[in-house]
Enzyme design. Sequence first.
Site, mmCIF file in Angstrom:
data_model
loop_
_atom_site.group_PDB
_atom_site.id
_atom_site.type_symbol
_atom_site.label_atom_id
_atom_site.label_comp_id
_atom_site.label_asym_id
_atom_site.label_seq_id
_atom_site.Cartn_x
_atom_site.Cartn_y
_atom_site.Cartn_z
ATOM 1 N N SER A 149 0.849 -1.187 0.000
ATOM 2 C CA SER A 149 0.000 0.000 0.000
ATOM 3 C C SER A 149 0.882 1.234 0.000
ATOM 4 O O SER A 149 2.002 1.214 0.515
ATOM 5 C CB SER A 149 -0.894 0.014 1.245
ATOM 6 O OG SER A 149 -1.520 1.267 1.418
ATOM 7 N N TYR A 162 -1.344 -0.390 10.414
ATOM 8 C CA TYR A 162 -1.447 -0.820 9.021
ATOM 9 C C TYR A 162 -0.275 -0.277 8.217
ATOM 10 O O TYR A 162 0.375 -1.004 7.449
ATOM 11 C CB TYR A 162 -2.767 -0.330 8.428
ATOM 12 C CG TYR A 162 -2.975 -0.679 6.966
ATOM 13 C CD1 TYR A 162 -3.449 -1.933 6.594
ATOM 14 C CD2 TYR A 162 -2.713 0.248 5.966
ATOM 15 C CE1 TYR A 162 -3.656 -2.256 5.267
ATOM 16 C CE2 TYR A 162 -2.915 -0.056 4.629
ATOM 17 C CZ TYR A 162 -3.386 -1.312 4.283
ATOM 18 O OH TYR A 162 -3.574 -1.620 2.957
#
Length: 259
Positions: A149, A162
């Site tokens: 990501s 995350y």
Amino acid sequence: MPSKTKWRLKGKKALITGATKGIGRAIADEFLDLGADIFIVSRSKEDLEAYKNEKQERGKGNQIEYFAGDISRENTRHKLLREVNKNWDNLDILVNNAGMNIRKKFQEYTSQEYDDIVKTNIRSALHLCQIFSSMMKGKKDASIVNVSSVAGMVYVKTGVVYAMSKAAMNQMTKNLAVELAPHNIRVNAVAPWYTNTPMVKSLMEDDKYKSEVLERTPLNRIAEPSEVANTAAFLSMPAASFITGQIIAVDGGFTIYGF
């Protein structure tokens, strides 16, 4: 190698985690369309069966195998290895797509939430690389693709844990690219920005937040899952045979946009 062969995955065997929804499903679709046999993994047996039935009804002649289980658990990952070995004697492609997130301020995370995100997003990916790389050694052009990501590259409002897990995945990708190069196993990552998946849909319903996202994205839209899948497929093709250790942002220009 003939030009057409370079841009196909005909005869390749690919294992894809988190493969029934969002980006993972798009990757499975793309690999099938390009001629690969796939082994898909999800927690839901019903979703896996539905996916296989749908593709077979549409006349897909590729081999589609599946495994239902929570790969954040080590014993489940070993079970997955045994199941893949029952069906295949080698593996060409591993796609580490399964992941999770809990969005909140960093002061609010519990130890359990931290552990859940880390073991799902990074610990399981590393372990799958460890246990499946032996099936990939000796192949002419094997490939591992990690779905990371942009949160692992720059600040975005996804939550610190995350982001940490995806930054770790990016560095894992670089290290494994070097360690596995002598075995002809390439290792790369795709790093999406906001993508049109069920997980993102609710966020984009906030018009103010959506406007902020689009303002920071030069192409002025969010990605389609197929656009991320296209990059994952390319990195797995013979055409990408000299690409390894790269983190490719599929982000509409977000990560390079200055003031």
